[in-house]
Design an enzyme around this catalytic site. Structure first.
Site, PDB file in Angstrom:
ATOM      1  CD  GLN A 170      -0.870  -0.727   4.034  1.00  0.00           C
ATOM      2  OE1 GLN A 170      -2.045  -0.494   4.005  1.00  0.00           O
ATOM      3  NE2 GLN A 170      -0.092  -0.962   5.099  1.00  0.00           N
TER       4      GLN A 170
ATOM      5  CG  ASP B 192      -0.449   1.858  15.092  1.00  0.00           C
ATOM      6  OD1 ASP B 192      -0.015   1.921  16.864  1.00  0.00           O
ATOM      7  OD2 ASP B 192      -0.624   1.525  14.862  1.00  0.00           O
TER       8      ASP B 192
ATOM      9  CD  GLU C 193       2.050  -3.689   9.930  1.00  0.00           C
ATOM     10  OE1 GLU C 193       0.725  -3.907  10.828  1.00  0.00           O
ATOM     11  OE2 GLU C 193       1.249  -3.849   8.456  1.00  0.00           O
TER      12      GLU C 193
ATOM     13  CG  ASP D 247      -1.933 -12.778   5.345  1.00  0.00           C
ATOM     14  OD1 ASP D 247      -2.912 -11.679   5.661  1.00  0.00           O
ATOM     15  OD2 ASP D 247      -2.352 -13.126   4.573  1.00  0.00           O
ATOM     16  N   GLY D 248      -0.752 -11.871   8.603  1.00  0.00           N
ATOM     17  CA  GLY D 248      -1.632 -12.700   9.644  1.00  0.00           C
ATOM     18  C   GLY D 248      -2.314 -13.808   9.203  1.00  0.00           C
TER      19      GLY D 248
ATOM     20  CG  ASP E  33      -4.160  -2.399  15.688  1.00  0.00           C
ATOM     21  OD1 ASP E  33      -5.476  -1.996  15.622  1.00  0.00           O
ATOM     22  OD2 ASP E  33      -4.065  -2.020  16.667  1.00  0.00           O
TER      23      ASP E  33
ATOM     24  CG  ASP F 106     -11.969   1.117   7.195  1.00  0.00           C
ATOM     25  OD1 ASP F 106     -12.021   1.244   8.050  1.00  0.00           O
ATOM     26  OD2 ASP F 106     -11.700   2.093   6.196  1.00  0.00           O
TER      27      ASP F 106
ATOM     28  N   PRO G  99      -5.951  -6.217   1.160  1.00  0.00           N
ATOM     29  CG  PRO G  99      -3.337  -5.396   2.266  1.00  0.00           C
ATOM     30  CD  PRO G  99      -4.589  -5.007   1.632  1.00  0.00           C
TER      31      PRO G  99
END
Lengths: 302, 302
Positions: B41, B96, B116, B147-148, B165, B168, B172
Protein backbone atom coordinates in the site's frame (compact mmCIF):
# COMPACT_ATOMS: atom_id res chain seq x y z
CA UNK A 1 -21.44 27.50 4.37
CA UNK A 2 -22.92 26.39 1.11
CA UNK A 3 -20.19 26.39 -1.39
CA UNK A 4 -19.95 25.33 -5.01
CA UNK A 5 -16.77 23.34 -5.29
CA UNK A 6 -15.68 23.13 -8.87
CA UNK A 7 -13.70 20.06 -9.73
CA UNK A 8 -12.36 19.22 -13.15
CA UNK A 9 -14.54 16.20 -13.85
CA UNK A 10 -17.12 16.55 -11.14
CA UNK A 11 -18.89 19.84 -10.44
CA UNK A 12 -20.53 19.20 -7.07
CA UNK A 13 -22.50 21.02 -4.44
CA UNK A 14 -21.48 20.42 -0.82
CA UNK A 15 -22.37 21.75 2.59
CA UNK A 16 -19.08 22.46 4.35
CA UNK A 17 -18.50 22.99 8.04
CA UNK A 18 -15.23 24.23 9.52
CA UNK A 19 -14.04 23.23 12.98
CA UNK A 20 -11.61 25.97 13.89
CA UNK A 21 -9.10 25.98 11.08
CA UNK A 22 -8.04 22.39 11.63
CA UNK A 23 -10.87 20.37 10.12
CA UNK A 24 -13.51 20.67 7.41
CA UNK A 25 -16.45 18.34 6.96
CA UNK A 26 -18.39 18.29 3.69
CA UNK A 27 -21.75 16.67 2.99
CA UNK A 28 -22.81 16.14 -0.60
CA UNK A 29 -25.94 18.07 -1.52
CA UNK A 30 -28.49 16.75 -4.00
CA UNK A 31 -30.48 20.00 -4.06
CA UNK A 32 -31.13 23.20 -2.17
CA UNK A 33 -34.62 23.42 -0.76
CA UNK A 34 -34.58 26.70 1.14
CA UNK A 35 -32.22 29.65 1.59
CA UNK A 36 -33.33 32.79 3.41
CA UNK A 37 -31.84 35.42 5.66
CA UNK A 38 -33.87 36.49 8.69
CA UNK A 39 -33.10 39.32 11.13
CA UNK A 40 -31.24 36.76 13.22
CA UNK A 41 -29.33 34.58 10.79
CA UNK A 42 -29.16 32.81 7.47
CA UNK A 43 -31.39 29.71 7.34
CA UNK A 44 -30.84 26.91 4.82
CA UNK A 45 -32.44 23.56 4.21
CA UNK A 46 -30.75 21.19 1.76
CA UNK A 47 -31.36 17.65 0.63
CA UNK A 48 -28.13 15.68 1.07
CA UNK A 49 -27.26 12.41 -0.67
CA UNK A 50 -26.43 10.53 2.53
CA UNK A 51 -28.14 12.15 5.50
CA UNK A 52 -31.61 13.14 4.38
CA UNK A 53 -32.55 16.78 4.71
CA UNK A 54 -30.30 19.09 6.68
CA UNK A 55 -31.04 22.38 8.48
CA UNK A 56 -28.23 24.96 8.73
CA UNK A 57 -28.26 28.20 10.70
CA UNK A 58 -25.58 30.62 9.51
CA UNK A 59 -23.91 27.69 7.76
CA UNK A 60 -23.67 25.51 10.88
CA UNK A 61 -25.42 22.13 10.75
CA UNK A 62 -28.31 22.03 13.21
CA UNK A 63 -29.71 18.64 12.31
CA UNK A 64 -29.94 16.00 9.62
CA UNK A 65 -32.92 13.71 9.20
CA UNK A 66 -30.63 10.69 9.43
CA UNK A 67 -29.41 11.34 12.95
CA UNK A 68 -31.73 13.90 14.56
CA UNK A 69 -33.50 11.23 16.60
CA UNK A 70 -30.28 10.57 18.52
CA UNK A 71 -29.98 14.18 19.64
CA UNK A 72 -33.67 14.65 20.34
CA UNK A 73 -34.16 11.38 22.23
CA UNK A 74 -31.16 12.06 24.44
CA UNK A 75 -32.00 15.68 25.25
CA UNK A 76 -35.60 14.71 26.16
CA UNK A 77 -35.91 11.18 27.53
CA UNK A 78 -32.96 11.29 29.91
CA UNK A 79 -34.53 14.05 32.06
CA UNK A 80 -38.09 12.83 31.44
CA UNK A 81 -37.31 9.39 32.89
CA UNK A 82 -35.44 10.68 35.96
CA UNK A 83 -37.97 11.26 38.70
CA UNK A 84 -41.77 11.43 38.52
CA UNK A 85 -43.75 12.17 35.34
CA UNK A 86 -43.43 15.75 34.09
CA UNK A 87 -46.43 17.95 33.21
CA UNK A 88 -45.08 21.34 32.04
CA UNK A 89 -42.06 21.66 29.75
CA UNK A 90 -40.27 24.73 28.37
CA UNK A 91 -38.08 24.33 25.26
CA UNK A 92 -35.74 27.22 24.42
CA UNK A 93 -34.48 27.17 20.84
CA UNK A 94 -35.39 24.00 19.00
CA UNK A 95 -37.55 25.69 16.36
CA UNK A 96 -37.21 22.57 14.20
CA UNK A 97 -39.68 20.81 16.51
CA UNK A 98 -37.70 17.62 17.14
CA UNK A 99 -37.38 18.18 20.88
CA UNK A 100 -41.06 19.05 21.18
CA UNK A 101 -41.94 15.88 19.27
CA UNK A 102 -40.10 13.69 21.78
CA UNK A 103 -41.56 15.63 24.77
CA UNK A 104 -45.09 15.04 23.49
CA UNK A 105 -44.60 11.27 23.42
CA UNK A 106 -44.92 11.37 27.21
CA UNK A 107 -48.63 11.28 28.11
CA UNK A 108 -47.95 13.09 31.39
CA UNK A 109 -47.15 16.29 29.48
CA UNK A 110 -50.08 18.73 29.49
CA UNK A 111 -48.28 21.81 28.17
CA UNK A 112 -45.12 22.42 26.15
CA UNK A 113 -43.96 25.96 25.47
CA UNK A 114 -41.48 26.52 22.64
CA UNK A 115 -39.55 29.80 22.74
CA UNK A 116 -37.64 30.22 19.48
CA UNK A 117 -35.89 33.46 18.58
CA UNK A 118 -36.24 33.08 14.82
CA UNK A 119 -39.64 32.66 13.13
CA UNK A 120 -37.81 31.81 9.92
CA UNK A 121 -36.43 28.58 11.45
CA UNK A 122 -39.93 27.43 12.36
CA UNK A 123 -41.22 28.42 8.94
CA UNK A 124 -38.41 26.70 7.02
CA UNK A 125 -38.86 23.49 9.04
CA UNK A 126 -42.65 23.50 8.67
CA UNK A 127 -42.16 23.61 4.93
CA UNK A 128 -39.23 21.25 4.48
CA UNK A 129 -38.69 19.13 7.61
CA UNK A 130 -42.03 17.51 8.47
CA UNK A 131 -40.16 14.73 10.32
CA UNK A 132 -39.42 17.20 13.12
CA UNK A 133 -41.87 20.06 12.56
CA UNK A 134 -45.12 18.06 12.46
CA UNK A 135 -45.22 17.97 16.27
CA UNK A 136 -45.53 21.76 16.40
CA UNK A 137 -49.23 21.51 15.48
CA UNK A 138 -50.12 19.53 18.61
CA UNK A 139 -52.70 21.38 20.76
CA UNK A 140 -50.49 21.03 23.87
CA UNK A 141 -47.80 23.17 22.18
CA UNK A 142 -47.58 26.95 22.37
CA UNK A 143 -44.97 28.63 20.18
CA UNK A 144 -43.60 32.02 21.08
CA UNK A 145 -41.16 33.83 18.78
CA UNK A 146 -38.93 35.72 21.15
CA UNK A 147 -35.54 35.69 22.83
CA UNK A 148 -35.37 32.86 25.37
CA UNK A 149 -33.15 34.98 27.63
CA UNK A 150 -35.82 37.68 27.89
CA UNK A 151 -38.58 35.13 28.24
CA UNK A 152 -37.12 33.44 31.31
CA UNK A 153 -36.30 36.85 32.84
CA UNK A 154 -39.90 38.02 32.57
CA UNK A 155 -42.23 35.04 32.79
CA UNK A 156 -44.24 34.17 35.90
CA UNK A 157 -44.97 30.66 34.60
CA UNK A 158 -43.47 27.59 36.29
CA UNK A 159 -42.04 24.51 34.60
CA UNK A 160 -41.05 21.01 35.68
CA UNK A 161 -38.45 20.70 32.94
CA UNK A 162 -36.55 23.30 30.90
CA UNK A 163 -34.68 22.13 27.79
CA UNK A 164 -32.11 24.51 26.31
CA UNK A 165 -31.92 23.27 22.74
CA UNK A 166 -29.47 25.88 21.51
CA UNK A 167 -26.72 26.12 18.95
CA UNK A 168 -23.08 26.92 19.62
CA UNK A 169 -22.28 29.86 21.92
CA UNK A 170 -21.96 32.42 19.13
CA UNK A 171 -24.25 35.32 18.22
CA UNK A 172 -27.67 35.25 19.88
CA UNK A 173 -26.92 31.98 21.69
CA UNK A 174 -24.06 33.40 23.82
CA UNK A 175 -26.25 34.44 26.82
CA UNK A 176 -27.78 30.94 26.86
CA UNK A 177 -24.50 29.74 28.37
CA UNK A 178 -24.38 32.47 31.05
CA UNK A 179 -25.14 32.79 34.77
CA UNK A 180 -27.93 35.37 34.48
CA UNK A 181 -29.92 33.13 32.17
CA UNK A 182 -29.59 30.13 34.49
CA UNK A 183 -30.53 32.18 37.59
CA UNK A 184 -33.84 32.83 35.86
CA UNK A 185 -34.23 29.22 34.76
CA UNK A 186 -33.72 28.13 38.36
CA UNK A 187 -36.38 30.62 39.50
CA UNK A 188 -39.06 29.36 37.08
CA UNK A 189 -38.43 25.66 37.77
CA UNK A 190 -40.66 23.72 40.17
CA UNK A 191 -39.07 22.42 43.38
CA UNK A 192 -37.81 19.18 41.85
CA UNK A 193 -37.32 20.77 38.43
CA UNK A 194 -34.57 19.86 35.98
CA UNK A 195 -32.81 21.83 33.25
CA UNK A 196 -31.00 20.04 30.44
CA UNK A 197 -28.85 21.94 27.93
CA UNK A 198 -26.88 21.37 24.76
CA UNK A 199 -23.33 21.37 26.15
CA UNK A 200 -21.01 21.18 23.14
CA UNK A 201 -18.11 18.83 22.42
CA UNK A 202 -15.73 17.57 25.11
CA UNK A 203 -13.00 17.43 22.46
CA UNK A 204 -13.40 20.78 20.73
CA UNK A 205 -15.22 22.95 23.25
CA UNK A 206 -13.90 21.74 26.58
CA UNK A 207 -13.64 25.23 28.07
CA UNK A 208 -17.26 26.07 27.14
CA UNK A 209 -18.37 22.86 28.80
CA UNK A 210 -16.35 23.53 31.94
CA UNK A 211 -17.71 27.09 32.20
CA UNK A 212 -21.28 25.85 31.79
CA UNK A 213 -20.83 23.28 34.52
CA UNK A 214 -19.41 25.93 36.86
CA UNK A 215 -22.37 28.23 36.19
CA UNK A 216 -24.82 25.39 36.88
CA UNK A 217 -22.90 24.24 39.95
CA UNK A 218 -23.36 27.61 41.61
CA UNK A 219 -27.15 27.42 41.20
CA UNK A 220 -28.27 23.78 41.30
CA UNK A 221 -27.97 20.96 43.78
CA UNK A 222 -27.11 18.23 41.26
CA UNK A 223 -25.05 18.86 38.12
CA UNK A 224 -23.78 16.24 35.70
CA UNK A 225 -22.72 15.97 32.05
CA UNK A 226 -23.87 13.12 29.83
CA UNK A 227 -22.74 12.16 26.34
CA UNK A 228 -24.23 10.91 23.09
CA UNK A 229 -22.84 10.12 19.65
CA UNK A 230 -23.86 12.51 16.93
CA UNK A 231 -23.22 11.36 13.38
CA UNK A 232 -22.96 14.81 11.79
CA UNK A 233 -21.32 16.94 14.50
CA UNK A 234 -17.51 17.00 14.30
CA UNK A 235 -15.76 14.51 16.55
CA UNK A 236 -18.92 12.48 17.08
CA UNK A 237 -18.97 12.63 20.89
CA UNK A 238 -21.17 15.46 22.19
CA UNK A 239 -22.65 16.36 25.54
CA UNK A 240 -25.71 17.58 27.38
CA UNK A 241 -25.70 19.08 30.87
CA UNK A 242 -28.16 17.90 33.54
CA UNK A 243 -28.94 20.17 36.51
CA UNK A 244 -31.57 19.51 39.17
CA UNK A 245 -32.96 21.72 41.93
CA UNK A 246 -33.72 18.62 43.99
CA UNK A 247 -31.46 15.78 45.06
CA UNK A 248 -32.55 13.36 42.35
CA UNK A 249 -29.54 11.61 40.80
CA UNK A 250 -29.87 10.92 37.06
CA UNK A 251 -28.23 7.49 37.50
CA UNK A 252 -28.80 6.43 41.11
CA UNK A 253 -32.47 7.47 41.15
CA UNK A 254 -33.20 6.45 37.57
CA UNK A 255 -36.08 3.99 37.39
CA UNK A 256 -35.45 1.80 34.33
CA UNK A 257 -38.72 -0.07 34.90
CA UNK A 258 -40.65 3.10 34.11
CA UNK A 259 -39.09 3.18 30.63
CA UNK A 260 -40.21 -0.38 30.04
CA UNK A 261 -43.72 0.28 31.34
CA UNK A 262 -43.99 3.22 28.91
CA UNK A 263 -43.79 0.79 25.97
CA UNK A 264 -42.10 3.55 23.98
CA UNK A 265 -39.65 2.48 21.27
CA UNK A 266 -36.49 4.39 20.51
CA UNK A 267 -33.85 4.71 17.83
CA UNK A 268 -30.94 5.33 20.24
CA UNK A 269 -32.16 5.65 23.85
CA UNK A 270 -32.59 2.72 26.25
CA UNK A 271 -32.19 2.27 30.01
CA UNK A 272 -28.66 0.94 29.44
CA UNK A 273 -27.82 3.87 27.15
CA UNK A 274 -29.26 6.26 29.77
CA UNK A 275 -26.89 5.04 32.47
CA UNK A 276 -23.93 4.61 30.12
CA UNK A 277 -24.25 8.21 28.90
CA UNK A 278 -23.12 9.41 32.34
CA UNK A 279 -19.91 7.32 32.21
CA UNK A 280 -17.58 10.03 30.95
CA UNK A 281 -14.22 9.29 29.31
CA UNK A 282 -11.33 9.72 31.75
CA UNK A 283 -10.05 12.93 30.14
CA UNK A 284 -13.52 14.52 30.29
CA UNK A 285 -14.10 13.47 33.90
CA UNK A 286 -10.74 14.98 34.77
CA UNK A 287 -11.71 18.27 33.06
CA UNK A 288 -15.09 18.43 34.79
CA UNK A 289 -14.77 16.28 37.88
CA UNK A 290 -14.31 18.99 40.54
CA UNK A 291 -17.46 20.73 39.33
CA UNK A 292 -19.76 17.69 39.12
CA UNK A 293 -22.01 16.39 41.90
CA UNK A 294 -21.03 12.79 42.77
CA UNK A 295 -23.47 10.21 41.41
CA UNK A 296 -25.41 8.26 44.02
CA UNK A 297 -24.32 5.20 42.08
CA UNK A 298 -20.56 5.87 42.21
CA UNK A 299 -19.99 2.53 43.95
CA UNK A 300 -21.56 0.61 41.10
CA UNK A 301 -20.90 2.93 38.25
CA UNK A 302 -17.58 4.63 38.73
CA UNK B 1 -5.81 10.92 -0.28
CA UNK B 2 -3.37 13.76 0.04
CA UNK B 3 -4.60 16.48 -2.15
CA UNK B 4 -3.48 20.01 -2.79
CA UNK B 5 -6.62 22.10 -2.70
CA UNK B 6 -6.02 25.39 -4.43
CA UNK B 7 -8.15 28.24 -3.19
CA UNK B 8 -8.05 31.76 -4.52
CA UNK B 9 -6.63 33.42 -1.42
CA UNK B 10 -5.53 30.40 0.56
CA UNK B 11 -3.47 27.63 -1.01
CA UNK B 12 -3.68 24.86 1.57
CA UNK B 13 -2.65 21.27 2.00
CA UNK B 14 -5.24 18.92 3.47
CA UNK B 15 -5.66 15.24 4.11
CA UNK B 16 -9.06 14.27 2.77
CA UNK B 17 -11.05 11.14 3.52
CA UNK B 18 -14.19 10.13 1.65
CA UNK B 19 -17.00 8.18 3.27
CA UNK B 20 -18.77 6.61 0.35
CA UNK B 21 -19.71 9.52 -1.85
CA UNK B 22 -21.78 11.26 0.80
CA UNK B 23 -19.21 12.83 3.10
CA UNK B 24 -15.67 14.19 2.97
CA UNK B 25 -13.53 15.03 5.96
CA UNK B 26 -10.44 17.20 5.59
CA UNK B 27 -7.65 17.75 8.10
CA UNK B 28 -5.30 20.66 7.60
CA UNK B 29 -1.71 19.58 7.06
CA UNK B 30 1.25 21.64 8.28
CA UNK B 31 3.81 19.46 6.50
CA UNK B 32 4.36 16.06 4.94
CA UNK B 33 6.80 13.89 6.84
CA UNK B 34 6.76 10.65 4.90
CA UNK B 35 5.29 9.31 1.67
CA UNK B 36 6.23 5.90 0.32
CA UNK B 37 4.65 3.06 -1.59
CA UNK B 38 5.32 -0.48 -0.37
CA UNK B 39 4.32 -3.75 -2.04
CA UNK B 40 1.14 -3.61 0.02
CA UNK B 41 0.00 0.00 0.00
CA UNK B 42 0.86 3.67 0.06
CA UNK B 43 2.06 4.84 3.50
CA UNK B 44 1.97 8.52 4.54
CA UNK B 45 2.76 10.38 7.73
CA UNK B 46 1.77 14.05 7.94
CA UNK B 47 1.90 16.70 10.62
CA UNK B 48 -1.58 18.20 10.97
CA UNK B 49 -2.39 21.56 12.54
CA UNK B 50 -5.00 20.18 14.95
CA UNK B 51 -4.43 16.48 15.55
CA UNK B 52 -0.69 15.98 15.84
CA UNK B 53 0.90 13.54 13.45
CA UNK B 54 -1.29 11.30 11.35
CA UNK B 55 -0.62 7.91 9.72
CA UNK B 56 -2.49 7.06 6.51
CA UNK B 57 -2.49 3.73 4.66
CA UNK B 58 -3.67 4.09 1.06
CA UNK B 59 -5.08 7.49 2.03
CA UNK B 60 -7.22 6.19 4.89
CA UNK B 61 -6.51 7.64 8.33
CA UNK B 62 -5.14 4.96 10.65
CA UNK B 63 -4.41 7.15 13.65
CA UNK B 64 -3.71 10.66 14.84
CA UNK B 65 -1.54 11.43 17.84
CA UNK B 66 -4.39 13.44 19.36
CA UNK B 67 -6.83 10.56 19.68
CA UNK B 68 -4.87 7.31 19.25
CA UNK B 69 -4.95 6.62 22.98
CA UNK B 70 -8.73 6.25 22.83
CA UNK B 71 -8.56 3.51 20.23
CA UNK B 72 -5.56 1.73 21.76
CA UNK B 73 -6.81 1.83 25.35
CA UNK B 74 -10.20 0.45 24.33
CA UNK B 75 -8.89 -2.35 22.10
CA UNK B 76 -6.46 -3.49 24.82
CA UNK B 77 -7.69 -2.80 28.35
CA UNK B 78 -11.25 -4.03 27.89
CA UNK B 79 -10.15 -7.63 27.18
CA UNK B 80 -7.11 -7.39 29.51
CA UNK B 81 -9.29 -6.54 32.50
CA UNK B 82 -11.92 -9.22 31.84
CA UNK B 83 -10.81 -12.40 33.53
CA UNK B 84 -7.40 -13.33 35.02
CA UNK B 85 -4.12 -11.66 34.06
CA UNK B 86 -2.92 -12.46 30.54
CA UNK B 87 0.60 -13.68 29.72
CA UNK B 88 0.83 -14.20 25.94
CA UNK B 89 -0.68 -11.75 23.45
CA UNK B 90 -0.83 -11.78 19.65
CA UNK B 91 -1.46 -8.50 17.80
CA UNK B 92 -2.37 -8.75 14.11
CA UNK B 93 -1.90 -5.51 12.19
CA UNK B 94 -1.11 -2.56 14.42
CA UNK B 95 2.33 -1.88 12.99
CA UNK B 96 2.21 1.60 14.51
CA UNK B 97 2.86 0.03 17.92
CA UNK B 98 0.05 1.72 19.87
CA UNK B 99 -1.71 -1.53 20.73
CA UNK B 100 1.55 -3.17 21.77
CA UNK B 101 2.35 -0.15 23.97
CA UNK B 102 -0.91 -0.58 25.93
CA UNK B 103 -0.48 -4.38 26.16
CA UNK B 104 2.99 -3.95 27.70
CA UNK B 105 1.62 -1.77 30.50
CA UNK B 106 0.27 -4.98 32.04
CA UNK B 107 3.06 -6.59 34.09
CA UNK B 108 1.48 -10.03 33.61
CA UNK B 109 2.44 -9.98 29.93
CA UNK B 110 5.58 -12.03 29.26
CA UNK B 111 5.41 -12.13 25.45
CA UNK B 112 3.72 -10.01 22.78
CA UNK B 113 3.92 -11.05 19.15
CA UNK B 114 3.17 -8.42 16.49
CA UNK B 115 2.31 -9.75 13.03
CA UNK B 116 2.21 -6.84 10.58
CA UNK B 117 1.94 -7.40 6.85
CA UNK B 118 3.79 -4.24 5.81
CA UNK B 119 7.34 -3.51 7.01
CA UNK B 120 6.98 -0.01 5.64
CA UNK B 121 4.29 0.83 8.25
CA UNK B 122 6.62 -0.18 11.07
CA UNK B 123 9.49 1.72 9.48
CA UNK B 124 7.46 4.91 8.91
CA UNK B 125 6.14 4.85 12.48
CA UNK B 126 9.56 4.18 14.00
CA UNK B 127 10.82 7.28 12.23
CA UNK B 128 7.90 9.64 12.68
CA UNK B 129 5.52 8.36 15.38
CA UNK B 130 7.59 7.66 18.49
CA UNK B 131 4.45 8.13 20.62
CA UNK B 132 3.22 4.75 19.41
CA UNK B 133 6.30 3.06 17.95
CA UNK B 134 8.63 3.36 20.96
CA UNK B 135 7.02 0.32 22.56
CA UNK B 136 8.19 -1.89 19.69
CA UNK B 137 11.72 -1.95 21.16
CA UNK B 138 10.60 -3.67 24.37
CA UNK B 139 12.34 -7.06 24.83
CA UNK B 140 8.99 -8.81 25.38
CA UNK B 141 7.96 -7.90 21.80
CA UNK B 142 8.65 -9.98 18.73
CA UNK B 143 7.82 -8.44 15.36
CA UNK B 144 7.10 -10.62 12.37
CA UNK B 145 6.48 -9.10 8.94
CA UNK B 146 3.99 -11.44 7.35
CA UNK B 147 0.32 -11.91 6.54
CA UNK B 148 -1.67 -12.43 9.75
CA UNK B 149 -4.02 -14.80 7.94
CA UNK B 150 -1.14 -17.14 7.03
CA UNK B 151 0.43 -16.77 10.46
CA UNK B 152 -2.63 -17.98 12.38
CA UNK B 153 -3.12 -20.81 9.85
CA UNK B 154 0.38 -22.13 10.36
CA UNK B 155 1.54 -21.34 13.88
CA UNK B 156 1.69 -23.90 16.68
CA UNK B 157 1.99 -21.18 19.35
CA UNK B 158 -0.84 -20.55 21.82
CA UNK B 159 -2.11 -17.16 23.04
CA UNK B 160 -4.33 -15.94 25.86
CA UNK B 161 -5.44 -12.88 23.90
CA UNK B 162 -5.52 -12.12 20.16
CA UNK B 163 -6.07 -8.50 19.06
CA UNK B 164 -7.02 -7.91 15.44
CA UNK B 165 -5.92 -4.32 14.95
CA UNK B 166 -6.83 -4.08 11.29
CA UNK B 167 -8.01 -1.43 8.88
CA UNK B 168 -11.22 -1.47 6.89
CA UNK B 169 -12.14 -4.70 5.07
CA UNK B 170 -10.55 -3.71 1.77
CA UNK B 171 -7.44 -5.11 0.06
CA UNK B 172 -5.24 -7.30 2.27
CA UNK B 173 -7.53 -6.83 5.29
CA UNK B 174 -10.55 -8.58 3.71
CA UNK B 175 -9.74 -12.10 5.02
CA UNK B 176 -9.33 -10.67 8.55
CA UNK B 177 -13.14 -10.41 8.65
CA UNK B 178 -13.73 -13.99 7.45
CA UNK B 179 -14.61 -17.36 8.98
CA UNK B 180 -11.43 -19.22 8.01
CA UNK B 181 -9.26 -16.66 9.79
CA UNK B 182 -11.33 -16.87 12.97
CA UNK B 183 -11.37 -20.68 12.94
CA UNK B 184 -7.59 -20.50 13.19
CA UNK B 185 -7.71 -17.79 15.85
CA UNK B 186 -10.01 -19.99 17.92
CA UNK B 187 -7.60 -22.90 17.52
CA UNK B 188 -4.54 -20.97 18.78
CA UNK B 189 -6.33 -19.41 21.76
CA UNK B 190 -5.95 -20.90 25.26
CA UNK B 191 -9.06 -22.40 26.85
CA UNK B 192 -10.32 -19.13 28.32
CA UNK B 193 -8.82 -17.06 25.51
CA UNK B 194 -10.34 -13.89 24.06
CA UNK B 195 -10.17 -12.29 20.62
CA UNK B 196 -10.93 -8.58 20.16
CA UNK B 197 -11.19 -7.02 16.71
CA UNK B 198 -11.64 -3.65 15.06
CA UNK B 199 -15.30 -3.87 14.04
CA UNK B 200 -16.02 -0.75 11.97
CA UNK B 201 -18.80 1.84 12.33
CA UNK B 202 -22.36 0.94 13.34
CA UNK B 203 -23.56 3.87 11.22
CA UNK B 204 -21.60 3.39 8.02
CA UNK B 205 -20.59 -0.27 8.05
CA UNK B 206 -23.51 -1.98 9.74
CA UNK B 207 -23.49 -4.97 7.38
CA UNK B 208 -19.76 -5.59 7.94
CA UNK B 209 -20.35 -5.52 11.68
CA UNK B 210 -23.30 -7.90 11.48
CA UNK B 211 -21.34 -10.35 9.30
CA UNK B 212 -18.39 -10.27 11.71
CA UNK B 213 -20.65 -11.01 14.67
CA UNK B 214 -22.22 -13.94 12.81
CA UNK B 215 -18.79 -15.37 12.00
CA UNK B 216 -17.71 -15.06 15.63
CA UNK B 217 -21.01 -16.43 16.94
CA UNK B 218 -20.50 -19.69 15.05
CA UNK B 219 -17.09 -20.22 16.70
CA UNK B 220 -17.09 -18.66 20.18
CA UNK B 221 -19.17 -19.10 23.32
CA UNK B 222 -19.50 -15.38 24.15
CA UNK B 223 -19.74 -12.65 21.50
CA UNK B 224 -20.43 -8.97 22.12
CA UNK B 225 -19.79 -5.62 20.44
CA UNK B 226 -18.56 -2.60 22.38
CA UNK B 227 -18.25 1.03 21.30
CA UNK B 228 -15.87 3.95 21.70
CA UNK B 229 -15.73 7.49 20.38
CA UNK B 230 -13.04 8.15 17.83
CA UNK B 231 -12.33 11.80 17.09
CA UNK B 232 -10.96 11.32 13.57
CA UNK B 233 -13.02 8.43 12.19
CA UNK B 234 -16.20 9.53 10.38
CA UNK B 235 -19.34 9.47 12.50
CA UNK B 236 -17.37 9.32 15.75
CA UNK B 237 -18.98 6.15 17.12
CA UNK B 238 -16.92 3.03 16.32
CA UNK B 239 -16.90 -0.53 17.55
CA UNK B 240 -14.77 -3.46 18.64
CA UNK B 241 -15.92 -7.07 18.79
CA UNK B 242 -15.28 -9.24 21.85
CA UNK B 243 -15.34 -13.03 21.53
CA UNK B 244 -14.42 -15.51 24.25
CA UNK B 245 -13.87 -19.27 24.15
CA UNK B 246 -14.92 -19.50 27.80
CA UNK B 247 -18.06 -18.29 29.53
CA UNK B 248 -16.55 -15.09 30.92
CA UNK B 249 -18.90 -12.12 30.40
CA UNK B 250 -17.15 -8.80 29.64
CA UNK B 251 -19.63 -6.93 31.86
CA UNK B 252 -21.00 -9.44 34.36
CA UNK B 253 -17.59 -10.96 35.15
CA UNK B 254 -15.65 -7.71 34.90
CA UNK B 255 -13.69 -6.99 38.09
CA UNK B 256 -13.46 -3.19 38.39
CA UNK B 257 -11.38 -3.50 41.56
CA UNK B 258 -8.56 -5.05 39.54
CA UNK B 259 -8.36 -1.87 37.43
CA UNK B 260 -8.03 0.19 40.58
CA UNK B 261 -5.42 -2.09 42.10
CA UNK B 262 -3.38 -1.76 38.87
CA UNK B 263 -2.88 1.97 39.60
CA UNK B 264 -2.75 2.54 35.85
CA UNK B 265 -3.94 5.91 34.58
CA UNK B 266 -5.85 6.32 31.35
CA UNK B 267 -6.85 9.00 28.88
CA UNK B 268 -10.24 7.47 28.04
CA UNK B 269 -10.71 4.07 29.73
CA UNK B 270 -12.15 3.58 33.23
CA UNK B 271 -14.25 0.88 34.88
CA UNK B 272 -17.38 2.94 34.17
CA UNK B 273 -16.35 3.46 30.54
CA UNK B 274 -15.64 -0.28 30.27
CA UNK B 275 -19.19 -1.21 31.27
CA UNK B 276 -20.81 1.67 29.39
CA UNK B 277 -19.08 0.67 26.15
CA UNK B 278 -21.26 -2.46 26.04
CA UNK B 279 -24.52 -0.43 26.25
CA UNK B 280 -25.26 -0.25 22.54
CA UNK B 281 -27.62 2.32 21.01
CA UNK B 282 -31.07 0.87 20.35
CA UNK B 283 -30.63 0.81 16.56
CA UNK B 284 -27.31 -1.05 16.86
CA UNK B 285 -28.67 -3.56 19.38
CA UNK B 286 -31.56 -4.21 17.01
CA UNK B 287 -29.13 -4.81 14.13
CA UNK B 288 -26.95 -7.16 16.16
CA UNK B 289 -29.13 -8.45 18.96
CA UNK B 290 -30.00 -11.91 17.61
CA UNK B 291 -26.31 -12.68 17.13
CA UNK B 292 -25.01 -11.48 20.51
CA UNK B 293 -24.65 -13.61 23.65
CA UNK B 294 -26.80 -12.16 26.46
CA UNK B 295 -24.75 -10.31 29.09
CA UNK B 296 -24.74 -11.88 32.53
CA UNK B 297 -25.60 -8.40 33.78
CA UNK B 298 -28.73 -7.91 31.65
CA UNK B 299 -30.83 -7.35 34.76
CA UNK B 300 -28.70 -4.43 35.89
CA UNK B 301 -27.42 -3.21 32.61
CA UNK B 302 -30.04 -3.67 29.96
Amino acid sequence: VIDDVKRAAEPDLWVEENQGEILRVRYRVARRLHATRSDVQRVDVVETTGFGRMLLNDGTIMLSERDERIYHEMIVHVPMFVGPPVARVLVIGGGDGGTVREVLRHPSVSYCKLVEIDAEVVEACRRHLPQTAAALDDPRVEISIEDGVSYVAETTERYDLVIVDSGDPVGPAVPLFGAEFYRNVERILSDEGIVVSQAESPFYEASTQIELVKVLGALFRRVRIYNYSNLTYPGGLWSFSFAGKGDRCPVGDFDAARVERSRMSFHYYSPAVHRAAFALPAFQLEQLGPHLTPLKAEGVFR
